[in-house]
Motif scaffolding. Structure first.
Motif, mmCIF file in Angstrom:
data_model
loop_
_atom_site.group_PDB
_atom_site.id
_atom_site.type_symbol
_atom_site.label_atom_id
_atom_site.label_comp_id
_atom_site.label_asym_id
_atom_site.label_seq_id
_atom_site.Cartn_x
_atom_site.Cartn_y
_atom_site.Cartn_z
ATOM 1 N N ALA A 119 3.022 6.773 0.992
ATOM 2 C CA ALA A 119 1.959 6.339 0.082
ATOM 3 C C ALA A 119 0.607 6.933 0.457
ATOM 4 O O ALA A 119 -0.154 7.378 -0.410
ATOM 5 C CB ALA A 119 1.887 4.811 0.068
ATOM 6 N N GLN A 120 0.298 6.964 1.751
ATOM 7 C CA GLN A 120 -1.013 7.451 2.174
ATOM 8 C C GLN A 120 -1.233 8.910 1.799
ATOM 9 O O GLN A 120 -2.355 9.317 1.477
ATOM 10 C CB GLN A 120 -1.180 7.273 3.689
ATOM 11 C CG GLN A 120 -2.587 7.567 4.190
ATOM 12 C CD GLN A 120 -3.636 6.691 3.526
ATOM 13 O OE1 GLN A 120 -3.498 5.473 3.459
ATOM 14 N NE2 GLN A 120 -4.701 7.308 3.004
ATOM 15 N N VAL B 184 8.993 10.302 -3.596
ATOM 16 C CA VAL B 184 8.471 9.229 -2.755
ATOM 17 C C VAL B 184 9.196 9.099 -1.418
ATOM 18 O O VAL B 184 10.304 9.610 -1.228
ATOM 19 C CB VAL B 184 8.516 7.875 -3.495
ATOM 20 C CG1 VAL B 184 7.609 7.903 -4.709
ATOM 21 C CG2 VAL B 184 9.950 7.520 -3.888
ATOM 22 N N VAL C 120 2.851 2.801 -3.843
ATOM 23 C CA VAL C 120 1.818 3.818 -4.057
ATOM 24 C C VAL C 120 0.778 3.315 -5.057
ATOM 25 O O VAL C 120 -0.433 3.452 -4.840
ATOM 26 C CB VAL C 120 2.441 5.137 -4.565
ATOM 27 C CG1 VAL C 120 1.343 6.130 -4.960
ATOM 28 C CG2 VAL C 120 3.335 5.753 -3.492
ATOM 29 N N PHE D 102 -0.036 10.395 -0.861
ATOM 30 C CA PHE D 102 -0.389 10.391 -2.284
ATOM 31 C C PHE D 102 -1.861 10.003 -2.455
ATOM 32 O O PHE D 102 -2.589 10.619 -3.238
ATOM 33 C CB PHE D 102 0.488 9.397 -3.054
ATOM 34 C CG PHE D 102 1.859 9.905 -3.409
ATOM 35 C CD1 PHE D 102 2.024 10.929 -4.331
ATOM 36 C CD2 PHE D 102 2.993 9.344 -2.837
ATOM 37 C CE1 PHE D 102 3.293 11.389 -4.681
ATOM 38 C CE2 PHE D 102 4.262 9.794 -3.174
ATOM 39 C CZ PHE D 102 4.417 10.820 -4.093
ATOM 40 N N GLU E 19 9.014 2.099 -3.454
ATOM 41 C CA GLU E 19 7.935 2.903 -2.883
ATOM 42 C C GLU E 19 6.953 3.340 -3.968
ATOM 43 O O GLU E 19 5.760 3.518 -3.704
ATOM 44 C CB GLU E 19 8.519 4.123 -2.172
ATOM 45 C CG GLU E 19 7.526 4.904 -1.341
ATOM 46 C CD GLU E 19 6.967 4.122 -0.163
ATOM 47 O OE1 GLU E 19 5.859 4.458 0.302
ATOM 48 O OE2 GLU E 19 7.643 3.163 0.294
ATOM 49 N N MET F 216 5.376 10.778 -9.778
ATOM 50 C CA MET F 216 6.260 10.407 -8.671
ATOM 51 C C MET F 216 7.710 10.441 -9.128
ATOM 52 O O MET F 216 8.029 10.022 -10.236
ATOM 53 C CB MET F 216 5.920 9.009 -8.152
ATOM 54 C CG MET F 216 4.563 8.905 -7.495
ATOM 55 S SD MET F 216 4.269 7.241 -6.805
ATOM 56 C CE MET F 216 3.930 6.300 -8.306
ATOM 57 N N GLU G 120 -1.423 0.744 -3.518
ATOM 58 C CA GLU G 120 -2.383 1.354 -2.597
ATOM 59 C C GLU G 120 -3.520 2.038 -3.357
ATOM 60 O O GLU G 120 -4.674 2.021 -2.926
ATOM 61 C CB GLU G 120 -1.673 2.357 -1.689
ATOM 62 C CG GLU G 120 -0.855 1.715 -0.578
ATOM 63 C CD GLU G 120 -1.733 0.901 0.362
ATOM 64 O OE1 GLU G 120 -2.636 1.480 0.989
ATOM 65 O OE2 GLU G 120 -1.527 -0.328 0.442
#
Length: 214
Positions: A131-132, A99, A162, A134, A158, A148, A165
């Motif tokens: 995150a984006q 991450v 994720v 992933f 983090e 992760m 999100e």
């Protein structure tokens, strides 16, 4: 010296930070004798765990921790041809990454090697993964599992980011989530909404198979 004794010796060579070439030679000798690559991956995992323990206790310093990572990577390079030579059925696809905020990759690389040798298709996003990235990978690759990893306590949040999100993008129900890394735990995994936790590379594969009913 039988295989078990040789594996124990190899593990000690790893956590004692012995000469890299000697360690690689020992690993190759075991592989050439027919010892399964998975058993060596288990030994690497235990050896690196002991290095981590010595680092946390103050016996080892950052330079030793880094050297342990180099040793782990070198043994993985020795293992790779043997892993590729084993034909295994595809069990599922896994997207994996360390991450954002964490640059450690040895533990993740061990998991990647173990998953691939067990028959999983693995998409490795690398380290310091936001995150984006992933989210984009889950949408593009459509994996059964998202894994992760983190080694730093400061990066643990983090993982939750994720997962949050994934929920926001309506992707959470489309993938099983496994987390792992030294500061994580089963309790933490449950708290952030992950499906499972892997204590080490060997357990991560068992958990992945269980999640997919294999």
């Amino acid at each position: 010296m039988n295989d078990e004794e040789s594996l124990t010796e190899l593990c000690k060579m790893i956590y004692d930070l012995d000469d890299i070439e000697k360690i690689k030679t020992k690993a190759k000798e075991l592989l050439d004798r027919g010892v399964e690559p998975k058993r060596l991956i288990d030994v690497i995992s235990h050896g690196l765990e002991e290095i981590g323990n010595r680092y946390e206790s103050g016996e080892y310093f950052l330079s030793e921790l880094i050297m342990g990572g180099i040793i782990g990577s070198e043994i993985i390079n020795v293992l790779t041809p043997y892993l590729k030579s084993v034909e295994t059925p595809r069990l599922g696809k896994v997207v994996i990454g360390t991450v954002k905020g964490d640059l450690h990759d040895i533990g993740k690389n061990l998991v990647v090697s173990m998953l691939r040798s067990s028959g999983f298709e693995v998409v490795d996003l690398g380290i310091d993964v936001p995150a984006q990235k992933f989210i984009d990978a889950v949408r593009k690759e459509e994996p059964e599992i998202l894994a992760m990893s983190c080694l730093l306590t400061m990066a643990m949040d983090e993982m939750k980011r994720v997962i949050d999100e994934l929920k926001r993008h309506s992707l959470r129900d489309k993938v099983k989530i496994i987390i792992g890394g030294r500061p994580t735990s089963l309790e933490f995994a449950r708290r952030i909404g992950a499906d499972a936790w892997g204590r080490d590379a060997v357990e991560a594969v068992k958990v992945a198979k269980t999640l997919l009913g294999r």
